[in-house]
Structure formats: C-alpha cells, structure tokens
Write a protein that holds these residues in place. Structure first.
Motif, PDB file in Angstrom:
ATOM      1  N   SER A   1       0.834  -1.213   0.000  1.00  0.00           N
ATOM      2  CA  SER A   1       0.000   0.000   0.000  1.00  0.00           C
ATOM      3  C   SER A   1       0.865   1.258   0.000  1.00  0.00           C
ATOM      4  O   SER A   1       0.589   2.214  -0.736  1.00  0.00           O
ATOM      5  CB  SER A   1      -0.925  -0.007   1.221  1.00  0.00           C
ATOM      6  N   GLU A   2       1.929   1.248   0.794  1.00  0.00           N
ATOM      7  CA  GLU A   2       2.820   2.417   0.867  1.00  0.00           C
ATOM      8  C   GLU A   2       3.550   2.632  -0.458  1.00  0.00           C
ATOM      9  O   GLU A   2       3.763   3.759  -0.898  1.00  0.00           O
ATOM     10  CB  GLU A   2       3.829   2.207   2.000  1.00  0.00           C
ATOM     11  N   LYS A   3       3.910   1.548  -1.114  1.00  0.00           N
ATOM     12  CA  LYS A   3       4.686   1.640  -2.354  1.00  0.00           C
ATOM     13  C   LYS A   3       3.827   2.019  -3.564  1.00  0.00           C
ATOM     14  O   LYS A   3       4.256   2.770  -4.437  1.00  0.00           O
ATOM     15  CB  LYS A   3       5.395   0.305  -2.619  1.00  0.00           C
ATOM     16  N   PHE A   4       2.594   1.523  -3.592  1.00  0.00           N
ATOM     17  CA  PHE A   4       1.782   1.694  -4.801  1.00  0.00           C
ATOM     18  C   PHE A   4       0.454   2.432  -4.589  1.00  0.00           C
ATOM     19  O   PHE A   4      -0.172   2.844  -5.561  1.00  0.00           O
ATOM     20  CB  PHE A   4       1.477   0.314  -5.419  1.00  0.00           C
ATOM     21  N   GLY A   5       0.022   2.569  -3.333  1.00  0.00           N
ATOM     22  CA  GLY A   5      -1.273   3.196  -3.064  1.00  0.00           C
ATOM     23  C   GLY A   5      -1.159   4.691  -2.812  1.00  0.00           C
ATOM     24  O   GLY A   5      -0.068   5.247  -2.754  1.00  0.00           O
TER      25      GLY A   5
ATOM     26  N   TYR B   1      -1.875   4.692   3.983  1.00  0.00           N
ATOM     27  CA  TYR B   1      -1.874   4.452   2.536  1.00  0.00           C
ATOM     28  C   TYR B   1      -3.046   3.542   2.157  1.00  0.00           C
ATOM     29  O   TYR B   1      -3.251   2.496   2.772  1.00  0.00           O
ATOM     30  CB  TYR B   1      -0.552   3.826   2.088  1.00  0.00           C
ATOM     31  N   ALA B   2      -3.795   3.991   1.153  1.00  0.00           N
ATOM     32  CA  ALA B   2      -4.890   3.170   0.639  1.00  0.00           C
ATOM     33  C   ALA B   2      -4.311   1.956  -0.082  1.00  0.00           C
ATOM     34  O   ALA B   2      -3.223   2.030  -0.662  1.00  0.00           O
ATOM     35  CB  ALA B   2      -5.748   3.986  -0.318  1.00  0.00           C
ATOM     36  N   PHE B   3      -5.038   0.856  -0.049  1.00  0.00           N
ATOM     37  CA  PHE B   3      -4.614  -0.290  -0.835  1.00  0.00           C
ATOM     38  C   PHE B   3      -4.668   0.109  -2.305  1.00  0.00           C
ATOM     39  O   PHE B   3      -5.610   0.753  -2.749  1.00  0.00           O
ATOM     40  CB  PHE B   3      -5.520  -1.492  -0.585  1.00  0.00           C
ATOM     41  N   PRO B   4      -3.639  -0.235  -3.096  1.00  0.00           N
ATOM     42  CA  PRO B   4      -3.624   0.215  -4.502  1.00  0.00           C
ATOM     43  C   PRO B   4      -4.788  -0.329  -5.312  1.00  0.00           C
ATOM     44  O   PRO B   4      -5.272  -1.433  -5.065  1.00  0.00           O
ATOM     45  CB  PRO B   4      -2.285  -0.319  -5.028  1.00  0.00           C
ATOM     46  N   THR B   5      -5.214   0.458  -6.270  1.00  0.00           N
ATOM     47  CA  THR B   5      -6.233   0.007  -7.216  1.00  0.00           C
ATOM     48  C   THR B   5      -5.613  -1.000  -8.185  1.00  0.00           C
ATOM     49  O   THR B   5      -4.383  -1.141  -8.257  1.00  0.00           O
ATOM     50  CB  THR B   5      -6.780   1.193  -8.013  1.00  0.00           C
ATOM     51  N   LEU B   6      -6.451  -1.662  -8.952  1.00  0.00           N
ATOM     52  CA  LEU B   6      -5.960  -2.579  -9.986  1.00  0.00           C
ATOM     53  C   LEU B   6      -5.043  -1.841 -10.950  1.00  0.00           C
ATOM     54  O   LEU B   6      -3.970  -2.342 -11.314  1.00  0.00           O
ATOM     55  CB  LEU B   6      -7.142  -3.193 -10.746  1.00  0.00           C
ATOM     56  N   GLU B   7      -5.428  -0.647 -11.350  1.00  0.00           N
ATOM     57  CA  GLU B   7      -4.622   0.172 -12.265  1.00  0.00           C
ATOM     58  C   GLU B   7      -3.251   0.451 -11.665  1.00  0.00           C
ATOM     59  O   GLU B   7      -2.211   0.282 -12.317  1.00  0.00           O
ATOM     60  CB  GLU B   7      -5.353   1.496 -12.537  1.00  0.00           C
ATOM     61  N   GLU B   8      -3.225   0.860 -10.397  1.00  0.00           N
ATOM     62  CA  GLU B   8      -1.956   1.195  -9.743  1.00  0.00           C
ATOM     63  C   GLU B   8      -1.067  -0.040  -9.578  1.00  0.00           C
ATOM     64  O   GLU B   8       0.144   0.009  -9.833  1.00  0.00           O
ATOM     65  CB  GLU B   8      -2.231   1.822  -8.374  1.00  0.00           C
ATOM     66  N   LEU B   9      -1.658  -1.167  -9.189  1.00  0.00           N
ATOM     67  CA  LEU B   9      -0.849  -2.361  -8.934  1.00  0.00           C
ATOM     68  C   LEU B   9      -0.410  -3.033 -10.235  1.00  0.00           C
ATOM     69  O   LEU B   9       0.584  -3.768 -10.255  1.00  0.00           O
ATOM     70  CB  LEU B   9      -1.636  -3.339  -8.056  1.00  0.00           C
TER      71      LEU B   9
ATOM     72  N   LYS C   1       1.072  -1.686 -12.528  1.00  0.00           N
ATOM     73  CA  LYS C   1       2.357  -1.085 -12.917  1.00  0.00           C
ATOM     74  C   LYS C   1       3.526  -1.666 -12.115  1.00  0.00           C
ATOM     75  O   LYS C   1       4.687  -1.355 -12.398  1.00  0.00           O
ATOM     76  CB  LYS C   1       2.296   0.428 -12.726  1.00  0.00           C
ATOM     77  N   ALA C   2       3.236  -2.481 -11.133  1.00  0.00           N
ATOM     78  CA  ALA C   2       4.294  -3.038 -10.284  1.00  0.00           C
ATOM     79  C   ALA C   2       5.031  -4.168 -10.992  1.00  0.00           C
ATOM     80  O   ALA C   2       4.406  -5.069 -11.565  1.00  0.00           O
ATOM     81  CB  ALA C   2       3.689  -3.555  -8.981  1.00  0.00           C
TER      82      ALA C   2
ATOM     83  N   SER D   1      10.189  -6.912  -3.316  1.00  0.00           N
ATOM     84  CA  SER D   1      10.809  -5.995  -2.346  1.00  0.00           C
ATOM     85  C   SER D   1       9.870  -5.672  -1.177  1.00  0.00           C
ATOM     86  O   SER D   1      10.305  -5.138  -0.160  1.00  0.00           O
ATOM     87  CB  SER D   1      11.245  -4.694  -3.031  1.00  0.00           C
ATOM     88  N   CYS D   2       8.593  -6.005  -1.338  1.00  0.00           N
ATOM     89  CA  CYS D   2       7.622  -5.777  -0.259  1.00  0.00           C
ATOM     90  C   CYS D   2       7.594  -6.937   0.735  1.00  0.00           C
ATOM     91  O   CYS D   2       6.818  -6.917   1.701  1.00  0.00           O
ATOM     92  CB  CYS D   2       6.222  -5.557  -0.836  1.00  0.00           C
ATOM     93  N   GLY D   3       8.427  -7.945   0.495  1.00  0.00           N
ATOM     94  CA  GLY D   3       8.578  -9.042   1.452  1.00  0.00           C
ATOM     95  C   GLY D   3       7.612 -10.190   1.285  1.00  0.00           C
ATOM     96  O   GLY D   3       7.528 -11.058   2.163  1.00  0.00           O
ATOM     97  N   VAL D   4       6.906 -10.240   0.155  1.00  0.00           N
ATOM     98  CA  VAL D   4       5.895 -11.297  -0.020  1.00  0.00           C
ATOM     99  C   VAL D   4       6.488 -12.626  -0.493  1.00  0.00           C
ATOM    100  O   VAL D   4       5.787 -13.628  -0.587  1.00  0.00           O
ATOM    101  CB  VAL D   4       4.770 -10.844  -0.998  1.00  0.00           C
ATOM    102  N   GLY D   5       7.771 -12.643  -0.821  1.00  0.00           N
ATOM    103  CA  GLY D   5       8.441 -13.883  -1.194  1.00  0.00           C
ATOM    104  C   GLY D   5       7.870 -14.522  -2.450  1.00  0.00           C
ATOM    105  O   GLY D   5       7.583 -13.837  -3.439  1.00  0.00           O
ATOM    106  N   PHE D   6       7.673 -15.847  -2.396  1.00  0.00           N
ATOM    107  CA  PHE D   6       7.205 -16.600  -3.568  1.00  0.00           C
ATOM    108  C   PHE D   6       5.820 -16.151  -4.025  1.00  0.00           C
ATOM    109  O   PHE D   6       5.407 -16.429  -5.149  1.00  0.00           O
ATOM    110  CB  PHE D   6       7.191 -18.102  -3.251  1.00  0.00           C
TER     111      PHE D   6
END
Length: 292
Positions: free
Chosen positions: A141-145, A156-164, A166-167, A174-179
């Motif tokens: 959320s901090e990175k993309f929202g 930070y709002a959870f990113p929209t489909l449009e915003e995410l 672009k990731a 890098s957000c730590g979600v691993g696999f």
C-alpha cells in the motif's frame, strides 16, 4: 438492523445502542489486515480509500473521520449493520456444541470488504502469519497506493488494480511477499487484461464462485473461501485454517479427517450460515488455544 439511530457530531458519527459489535472480535478474528488497535483501545483502519477510527463507548459505536453520507453509502454495509445477528446466533446456538463459541465471540460481524484488495490480501496470507501479512500488505500500500493523512500520521490506501498493474515482479518481491510475488503479479495481470472479472465471479453461485477463484495463481480452496466470505457475501463458504481444523476435530470429527471432508461436513451442517459458524469457531479456538 442492529442499531437504533445515528447522531452526527463534528466529523464523527455516533451509532446509538449498537448490538453484536465488539471491536476486538470484529477486527482481530482473522478476516481483515488493515485495522490496528491503538494504545487507547480504539481501532484505526484503512478501507475503501479512507482512514477511519472506531471507538466503542458503552452501548454506542463512535466512528471518526466520516460524513453522514459516507456512513450511509459505505460503512453501514461494510460493518454489516443491517443484519440481525441475534437471529443468526439463535439459529447457530441450536447446535449445543457451537453455542459456547457463539457466546464467546458474541461481538463478531463479518465485514463486506473490497474484492480486489481481499483477493490480493489472502493470496499473501497463504502459509503466512498475521503480523507478517499485515506488514506486507502495508508495504504494498505504501509503495503503490495513495497517501492519506489522519491526525498528523500518514496512511496508505490499498492500490487500485490500475496502480498495482504497474508493479514489476521485483518491486513486489521488495515488499517481502516472497514466492507469492509471482502469484500477485499473475492475478493482477489476468484482472487488468480482463481475462477475469471479480464482479462477474461474485455474481456466480457459491460453488461456481469457489471454482473460478481457484483459477487464480496462489488461490486454493481455503483462500477462495476467505475471498468469498469476506468480500463476496457468500456465507456458505467455510475457510479451513489451522484453528478451524483444530476446532472441527476437537468438537465434531475424528482426528484423521481431511480438510476437504471438514469443509464438506461443515457446509452440510451449517448450510448458508457456514461462514458465520466458521468465524465463531476460529475465534474461540484461537483465543482458547485449542489443540488436538
């Protein structure tokens, strides 16, 4: 309807004589990840692009940082305030075994959350612990929202489909979600390219919805049930995690029963109230550290 009337007071809404709503039961029963208890006991959460604060004061629920229109348009539904939980609980308490769990978690309500956010959140939740899930969702959320300020603090709002969309895979990692990064990337891509549509999936009957959700990478039966129950109003869903598995084996079933059989047994037993039963069982088992 589980409340009597509403007072509007200087940027806050007071829901008078609320029934069946205990903030700890609602926000710490495994269904949401963007709510945090503050040192004063209040909860602050981010949902639908808004930061709100919740305080339970006696029999009243005080909601800060919303307008009367927002309360009527979003939050009454989000908190499921139109539902008569007394009726739900009375029906479930006919089962003497479940009765204790229902009374223990008397203030639980099932939130109606945003399907895209919940789909990504529960992909992140797979084989993960709640503190880590919260951190990883907050990093995304901090990175993309979008940034939101409340009481001098940044949220930070959870990113929209449009915003995410672009990731990159590397940025998600890098957000730590691993696999799970590749699962998120693939799911976002399928939705962005309109190969799948969550609104259409939500409109399917419960069994078809469950099957369709499992077409997303990283979504198995349990995650599909979570998405259905917490964002798609599919109350026959019965997510089986470690605590629910323990509760079902402890109260109802033999120790060697499979997860599939547990889900099947529960849905046959509790029918359209399965999701409510699941939340009461989960909360009771976790809080009382049931083991088997």
């Amino acid at each position: 309807m589980d409340f009597q009337y509403v007072d509007k007071l200087n940027g806050k809404i007071v829901v008078k004589n609320i029934k069946n709503f205990e903030p700890y039961h609602v926000f710490d029963c495994g269904q949401c990840f963007r709510w945090t208890q503050e040192s004063n006991g209040n909860y602050i959460g981010v949902a639908y692009g808004k930061v709100i604060e919740i305080e339970k004061k006696g029999e009243d629920l005080i909601i800060y940082n919303i307008t009367e229109k927002e309360f009527k348009d979003i939050w009454v539904e989000y908190f499921d305030l139109y539902r008569d939980y007394d009726t739900v609980k009375e029906m479930l308490k006919k089962d003497e075994i479940l009765k204790k769990s229902v009374e223990f978690g008397k203030g639980i309500r099932i939130l109606k959350q945003e399907p895209f956010e919940i789909t990504i959140s529960f992909i992140i939740s797979a084989n993960n612990r709640i503190p880590m899930i919260k951190k990883e969702i907050n990093r995304i959320s901090e990175k993309f929202g979008k940034e939101i300020e409340y009481k001098g603090n940044k949220y930070y709002a959870f990113p929209t489909l449009e915003e995410l969309s672009k990731a990159s895979l590397e940025e998600l990692e890098s957000c730590g979600v691993g696999f799970r990064a590749k699962y998120i990337k693939d799911t976002v891509s399928k939705l962005y390219k309109k190969e799948f549509n969550l609104k259409e999936i939500k409109s399917l009957n419960d069994d078809e919805c469950h099957k369709m959700l499992q077409k997303f990478s990283g979504v198995g039966p349990k995650v599909a049930d979570c998405i259905m129950l917490f964002s798609m109003e599919k109350y026959s869903a019965f997510p089986v995690d470690v605590w629910v598995k323990r509760a079902m084996k402890y109260f109802y079933l033999a120790p060697d029963v499979s997860l599939v059989k547990i889900r099947e047994f529960a849905r046959n037993k509790f029918s359209e109230l399965s999701g409510f039963a699941q939340q009461y069982l989960f909360f009771y088992a976790r809080e009382n550290k049931i083991d088997i």
